[in-house]
Structure formats: structure tokens, C-alpha cells
Enzyme design. Sequence first.
Site, short mmCIF file in Angstrom:
data_model
loop_
_atom_site.label_atom_id
_atom_site.label_comp_id
_atom_site.label_asym_id
_atom_site.label_seq_id
_atom_site.Cartn_x
_atom_site.Cartn_y
_atom_site.Cartn_z
N GLY A 13 0.81 -1.21 0.00
CA GLY A 13 0.00 0.00 0.00
C GLY A 13 0.84 1.26 0.00
CG HIS A 171 -2.22 -14.20 -8.68
ND1 HIS A 171 -1.04 -14.03 -9.37
CD2 HIS A 171 -2.02 -13.67 -7.44
CE1 HIS A 171 -0.17 -13.41 -8.59
NE2 HIS A 171 -0.72 -13.19 -7.42
#
Length: 302
Positions: A13, A171
Site C-alpha cells: 500500500g 493467480h
Amino acid sequence: MKVTIVGGAGGVGASTAFNLALTRLPLEVVVVDRRPEMVISHVMDLDQVLEQSPGGTVRSGSISDVRDADVVVLVSATPLTVGTSRLEYLEQNAAIADEFADELPAGFAGVIVVVSNPVDPLVTRLQRRTGVDRRRVLGYTLNDSLRLRTGLARALGVPPGSVQAWVLGEHGDASVPLMGRVSVNGLHVQPTTAQAAAAEEYLRTWYVRHVALDSGRSSTWTSGLGVARMVTALAGAGELWPASIVLDGEYGIEGVAVTVPVTIGRDGAEVVHTWELGSGELAALRASAEVVRAAAGSIAAG
């Protein structure tokens, strides 16, 4: 454009916020996390990044900042542990995603970018729970294609950044590398069997090797830059990306998210491309979708 990063105090982040600041675009970046001191620390630091790269703003915020965001980046996740596959984090991260989803207002008009793993079941769950148009709930999965490109560049003996290659599907272990769509500096190249095998081994072992280091961090720099690039593409006129999206019949897959090629722009996935795949690749893509479907169906509705 307002970009709210949920889980923004963590490595990915914070790296995303940093890379967005470097774009010099007029973005309002809002960092949200349950660790307010860490958020303040990052914002204080990024204030001086903006002195060197002016154009946007970065501030701390609260979960309510998702409600009017143009783009929400969901990074919040349980910490990685050695010997654990991405799918094993599903139940805990689904609970985090549910809390986030419940903050969104009816008729939310922004785009959701899911980075938390396992990304495909979480995209599937979030799209169902929120009712947001499937084209505006996208999973960040560029790293698979980047790792394939790195493996191919090494096998082919060419510099980083010169290879274009794609990975579709789940994924994780069921990902589908497309060895027939490899190019170097824009020119099609067909890897030899040995080169393809070496590149695929690099792709499939990267996560295991990285987590085995027990460093307590994920792909901070890669994901931070990649997510920032994806966000800026959402502000643009259209760009081809691999992204996880709930499919609606494309490739014979319905109601579950896997990575496919999409053109992304202001409305999210503006085009979902259906490339012609070899029979083995198409079968592998459909099989990967069933892996995701089983995972998404394995947890309570919440």
C-alpha cells in the site's frame, strides 16, 4: 481522481502511494489502515516526496473514504507465512473484503482494484456481494506476466523490459502462460522447448522461493509500481492489461474471475478480449476457472 488505498500502511500500500506520487498527476491519494500511527508516518514522509514530485496530494483517511472514491485499491490482508499457498489465506482475507464491501454505498460508481490474495476468489466474492458491474471490479495480477517476462528474458539472453508475454487464468498454481504470444522488442519470438521450460519454472517457483525467505514482506516494489500503473491507466484512454475479472461467457467461463486480457480505462475493463488460444491453453484456462470456483464456493456466504 480520488484514489483510496485500504491497507495503505503496509508495504504494498505504501509503495503504491509512493509510486502514485511520482506520477505528478492531479491525484488525491487517501491512505487508510487500522494502524493510524503508521499511516501518519507514511503521509509525513510522502509530504516531502510531493515537494520533489508535485502535482497530487496524499493524506490519511478513514474507511468512509471508499464511498466517494473513483478508485479503491484493496490491499488489506493477513500476513504471509512460510509454506502457505495463496488459497489458504482465503477465509481470513474474505472476512476483510466483506467488511470493506459493506462500506460501499448502493450504486457505488468507482472502480475496485483487488490486490489481496487469493485475488481471483476475492474478486468473484466482492463482485457478487457488492453488485458492482463486473467491469469495475478488477484483480491486480500483472506480477505473473512480469515474472514470465523475466524468466523469458533470462532464457533468451535479452535485457529486462524487452520481452512481452502473458499469463492468464488463476493467480497461482493453475496459471496459464501463453508461450505462443511472446515477442522481443515487438517482434514475435517462439521460445525453444528448453527456454519455455526454464521461463515457466521461474514463474511457478518465484512465489515459493520468495515466501521461503521468511522476510515478512511480499512483492512490495513490483506490486506498488504495478498497481500505481494500473490506477493511472484507469485515468487514461485505454490500455491493454492482464486483470482478473468475473467472466460472462468469455472463453466458455461464466460467473467466476480469472485473469484475461482487458483494455482498461475510465470505466474499468472497457473491453474484455477473447484471444484465440490453443486447445491445451483453453482447457487449462477453463480448469483454472474451476479451481477458483471451488475456492470461492468453499467459504460461507458471510
